[in-house]
Design a protein around this motif. Structure first.
Motif, short mmCIF file in Angstrom:
data_model
loop_
_atom_site.label_atom_id
_atom_site.label_comp_id
_atom_site.label_asym_id
_atom_site.label_seq_id
_atom_site.Cartn_x
_atom_site.Cartn_y
_atom_site.Cartn_z
N CYS A 226 0.82 -1.22 0.00
CA CYS A 226 0.00 0.00 0.00
C CYS A 226 0.86 1.27 0.00
CB CYS A 226 -0.95 0.00 1.19
SG CYS A 226 -0.14 0.30 2.78
N CYS B 242 -2.18 -1.89 6.11
CA CYS B 242 -2.84 -2.96 5.35
C CYS B 242 -2.52 -4.35 5.88
CB CYS B 242 -2.47 -2.85 3.87
SG CYS B 242 -0.76 -3.33 3.53
N CYS C 82 2.98 -4.05 8.06
CA CYS C 82 2.49 -2.70 7.77
C CYS C 82 1.28 -2.42 8.68
CB CYS C 82 2.09 -2.61 6.30
SG CYS C 82 1.20 -1.10 5.92
#
Ligand SMILES: [Zn+2]
Length: 226
Positions: free
Chosen positions: A14, A60, A57
């Motif tokens: 992302c 995401c 992350c």
């Protein structure tokens, strides 16, 4: 203890940029019989070291044990991983307040879509089980041990392992079976592991520790099976 510093990561899925701890070298004081490293100090510090080997992350949930900057996802991989992460039941439930093992689960899901070897997927689950033990999350420890076991068996059947990796993986299938209470199954796998080491004369001296471990754990499994 090792030096702990934060490194800047950019999510390959992302593109979110975030800081995450990066573990440098650290001191261990031996290993448990499922090869979980022992660290000086508190159990929770040890858990932290193992957890820091995975980057996840925060936006995401993409996760991997590799350096994010080394990962180059194809268009199809991106699409499939995004879909899997959004649909994943455990991530849905636990994303808001992630338990210590969640990053390993996310790395396993992403790893399946990235086509990681079964041996590597098993390793992620094994490390998750170590973290669960150190954090006293016992039901999840068994869940991850079982997943590691299944991946390792598939790796042995399908990935043509050889040498040290073959011996260590075969031993781990025995040890995980023993820890899950399948003592007779464990004994069979310890015998297989012993065979992978070859005959006494041609034995790799760097695997003497494994040879010893196999004997000790076979003895234990025989007692437990009785
Ligand atoms: Zn992301």
């Amino acid at each position: 203890m090792g030096e702990l510093r934060s490194v800047r990561n950019q999510c390959p899925l992302c593109s979110h940029v975030f800081l995450a701890p990066h573990v440098g070298t650290y001191v261990t004081v031996g290993r448990e019989t499922d090869l979980c490293p022992k660290f000086p100090g508190r159990q929770s510090d040890g858990s932290r070291r193992i957890r820091d080997s995975i980057t996840m992350c925060p936006v995401c949930s993409f996760a991997a044990s590799e350096d994010f900057s080394d990962l180059d996802l194809t268009f199809d991989e991106r699409y499939d991983i995004e879909e899997r992460l959004q649909e994943d039941g455990l991530l849905k439930v636990f994303r808001a307040s992630p338990p210590p093992w969640l990053a390993f689960h996310a790395a396993e899901v992403c790893g399946q879509e990235r086509g990681l070897r079964f041996r590597e997927l098993g390793d992620l689950c094994l490390r998750a089980s170590w973290v669960c033990r150190k954090e006293r999350e016992h039901p999840f420890e068994s869940t991850f041990q079982l997943r590691a076991l299944r991946y390792f068996i598939r790796a042995l059947r399908e990935e043509g392992l050889y040498g040290r990796e073959l011996s260590v993986t075969t031993y781990l299938v025995g040890e995980l079976n023993r820890r899950l209470g399948n003592h007779r199954e464990a004994l069979n796998w310890y015998v297989n592991a012993e065979r992978t080491l070859g005959d006494e004369a041609g034995r790799d001296a760097s695997l003497a520790w494994l040879d010893r471990l196999i004997s000790e754990q076979s003895k234990l499994a025989r007692e437990q099976a009785a």
